[in-house]
Design a protein around this motif. Structure first.
Motif, mmCIF file in Angstrom:
data_model
loop_
_atom_site.group_PDB
_atom_site.id
_atom_site.type_symbol
_atom_site.label_atom_id
_atom_site.label_comp_id
_atom_site.label_asym_id
_atom_site.label_seq_id
_atom_site.Cartn_x
_atom_site.Cartn_y
_atom_site.Cartn_z
ATOM 1 N N MET A 1 0.766 -1.183 0.082
ATOM 2 C CA MET A 1 0.019 0.064 -0.066
ATOM 3 C C MET A 1 0.859 1.223 0.082
ATOM 4 O O MET A 1 0.305 2.400 0.153
ATOM 5 N N ALA A 2 2.141 1.072 -0.495
ATOM 6 C CA ALA A 2 2.785 2.235 -0.260
ATOM 7 C C ALA A 2 2.688 3.334 -1.284
ATOM 8 O O ALA A 2 3.075 4.455 -1.139
ATOM 9 N N ASP A 3 2.088 2.945 -2.349
ATOM 10 C CA ASP A 3 1.744 3.937 -3.380
ATOM 11 C C ASP A 3 0.506 4.649 -3.180
ATOM 12 O O ASP A 3 0.081 5.597 -3.925
ATOM 13 N N LEU A 4 -0.243 4.375 -2.040
ATOM 14 C CA LEU A 4 -1.414 5.151 -1.666
ATOM 15 C C LEU A 4 -0.993 6.800 -1.280
ATOM 16 O O LEU A 4 -0.059 6.872 -0.532
ATOM 17 N N GLN A 5 -1.582 7.532 -1.862
ATOM 18 C CA GLN A 5 -1.397 8.956 -1.507
ATOM 19 C C GLN A 5 -2.659 9.718 -1.100
ATOM 20 O O GLN A 5 -2.457 10.814 -0.724
ATOM 21 N N HIS A 6 -3.789 9.055 -1.006
ATOM 22 C CA HIS A 6 -4.826 10.045 -0.571
ATOM 23 C C HIS A 6 -6.054 8.967 -0.127
ATOM 24 O O HIS A 6 -5.970 7.676 -0.541
ATOM 25 N N SER A 7 -6.891 9.341 0.770
ATOM 26 C CA SER A 7 -7.948 8.474 1.434
ATOM 27 C C SER A 7 -8.839 7.830 0.542
ATOM 28 O O SER A 7 -9.443 6.825 0.771
ATOM 29 N N GLY A 8 -8.973 8.440 -0.801
ATOM 30 C CA GLY A 8 -9.902 8.021 -1.619
ATOM 31 C C GLY A 8 -9.289 7.198 -2.574
ATOM 32 O O GLY A 8 -9.931 6.642 -3.529
ATOM 33 N N ASP A 9 -7.828 7.064 -2.636
ATOM 34 C CA ASP A 9 -7.233 5.877 -3.492
ATOM 35 C C ASP A 9 -7.806 4.609 -3.211
ATOM 36 O O ASP A 9 -7.916 4.197 -2.143
ATOM 37 N N LYS A 10 -7.791 3.859 -4.210
ATOM 38 C CA LYS A 10 -8.214 2.564 -4.277
ATOM 39 C C LYS A 10 -7.395 1.211 -4.103
ATOM 40 O O LYS A 10 -6.451 1.339 -4.757
ATOM 41 N N ILE A 11 -7.988 0.416 -3.668
ATOM 42 C CA ILE A 11 -7.317 -0.979 -3.479
ATOM 43 C C ILE A 11 -8.452 -1.869 -4.219
ATOM 44 O O ILE A 11 -9.395 -1.979 -4.201
ATOM 45 N N VAL A 12 -7.663 -2.839 -4.898
ATOM 46 C CA VAL A 12 -8.601 -3.465 -6.084
ATOM 47 C C VAL A 12 -8.803 -5.014 -5.156
ATOM 48 O O VAL A 12 -8.074 -5.594 -4.606
ATOM 49 N N LEU A 13 -10.210 -5.278 -4.976
ATOM 50 C CA LEU A 13 -10.692 -6.373 -4.652
ATOM 51 C C LEU A 13 -10.523 -7.543 -5.676
ATOM 52 O O LEU A 13 -10.111 -7.557 -6.601
ATOM 53 N N ARG A 14 -10.780 -8.855 -4.907
ATOM 54 C CA ARG A 14 -10.397 -9.979 -5.551
ATOM 55 C C ARG A 14 -11.067 -10.039 -7.130
ATOM 56 O O ARG A 14 -10.994 -10.748 -8.131
ATOM 57 N N ASN A 15 -12.469 -9.489 -7.079
ATOM 58 C CA ASN A 15 -13.227 -9.279 -8.257
ATOM 59 C C ASN A 15 -12.785 -8.107 -9.188
ATOM 60 O O ASN A 15 -13.510 -7.991 -10.166
#
Length: 286
Positions: A1-15
């Motif tokens: 998660m080091a590339d996250l820069q903002h609270s709205g940045d997204k992580i991709v779920l398994r789908n």
């Protein structure tokens, strides 16, 4: 998660569906203008992920806050949960429809089983969880929810559910904060590509006076709350902080300007039990 820069940045779920990396929790927020004001303030401060539940009694307030914001549903991620009294296939479908209408949505981004059934004969509680999960699968396949998951499930609850599932859980929301590591559950979820969310990432405020955390936070020039939220992110979990104070709402989202070193992460990991709610899914009586 080091590339996250903002609270709205997204992580991709398994789908493949994206979930914003910090959520705004609404447990105990009132179902009135004050609660709506807190949610609207969070959205103004950059939160794009709002977490509620049928049990919280404020889904309609969250729906009003979303409608009052300058953002469409496509720009905001909304989570809600089915409560324990509504477990089972038909009951869960009916409960979801009530929640969806209160939220004023055509679809819900993430729908979760709030607590596992865990008592009695294995065949009974496992069947209850499986039937509830089958309802979530139906909602997902019908396009009424974009992602599905669970809350407060330990590996012993997840394993029989997953054995019977056609669609595997995408999220497990658990109590997680310094002093409550949940190492076994986090490791299980990581092995099975289930994203962990952290409820009570500040230990309901009980961790904020801990001297070790205060010392580490001082070294980074951040608050203890920011340190706890950052620790969750660096432990690959989505934190769900809650506040009604405008300053703290903004502060809790500003955690992307520093990284906790590996050494300090281990110091935090090594804290004695601290700030835990005492709610064990194997023993809760609600």
């Amino acid at each position: 998660m080091a590339d996250l820069q903002h609270s709205g940045d997204k992580i991709v779920l398994r789908n493949g569906y994206g979930i914003p990396c910090i959520g705004f929790g609404t447990w105990k927020l009132p179902n009135d203008e004050a609660g709506q004001g807190a949610v609207c303030q969070a959205v103004r401060d950059g939160y794009r992920h709002i977490d509620t539940a049928a049990f919280y009694g404020n889904e309609d307030m969250v729906g009003r806050a979303r409608a009052a914001s300058a953002f469409s549903h496509e720009d905001l991620f909304l989570t809600t949960k089915v409560w324990n009294t509504e477990r089972g296939y038909e009951q869960t479908l009916a409960a979801f429809e009530k929640s969806r209408k209160k939220l004023g949505l055509e679809y819900v981004d993430l729908y979760l089983i709030h607590w596992p059934a865990a008592k009695g004969a294995d065949t009974a509680w496992q069947r209850t969880n499986q039937e509830t999960w089958r309802a979530l699968e139906t909602l997902y396949l019908d396009g009424l929810v974009k992602a599905i998951g669970v809350c407060n499930f330990k590996p012993r609850h997840l394993e029989p559910l997953m054995e019977a599932a056609e669609i595997l859980p995408m999220v497990n929301q658990i109590e997680l904060h310094p002093g409550c590591n949940q190492e076994e559950t986090r490791a299980f979820c990581e092995r099975h590509h289930i994203l962990v969310e952290a409820w009570s990432p500040l230990g309901s405020g009980r961790v904020l006076e801990n001297e070790v955390l205060r010392d580490i936070a001082s070294a980074y020039g951040c608050t203890v709350a920011q340190l706890c939220i950052r620790w969750c992110l660096q432990r690959h979990a989505i934190p769900l902080p809650r506040s009604v104070d405008a300053g703290r709402i903004a502060e809790n989202a500003r955690v992307f300007w520093f990284d906790i070193s590996d050494e300090d992460l281990r110091r935090i990991d090594g804290l004695d039990p601290l700030g835990q709610s005492g709610l064990d899914p194997d023993t809760v009586d609600f």
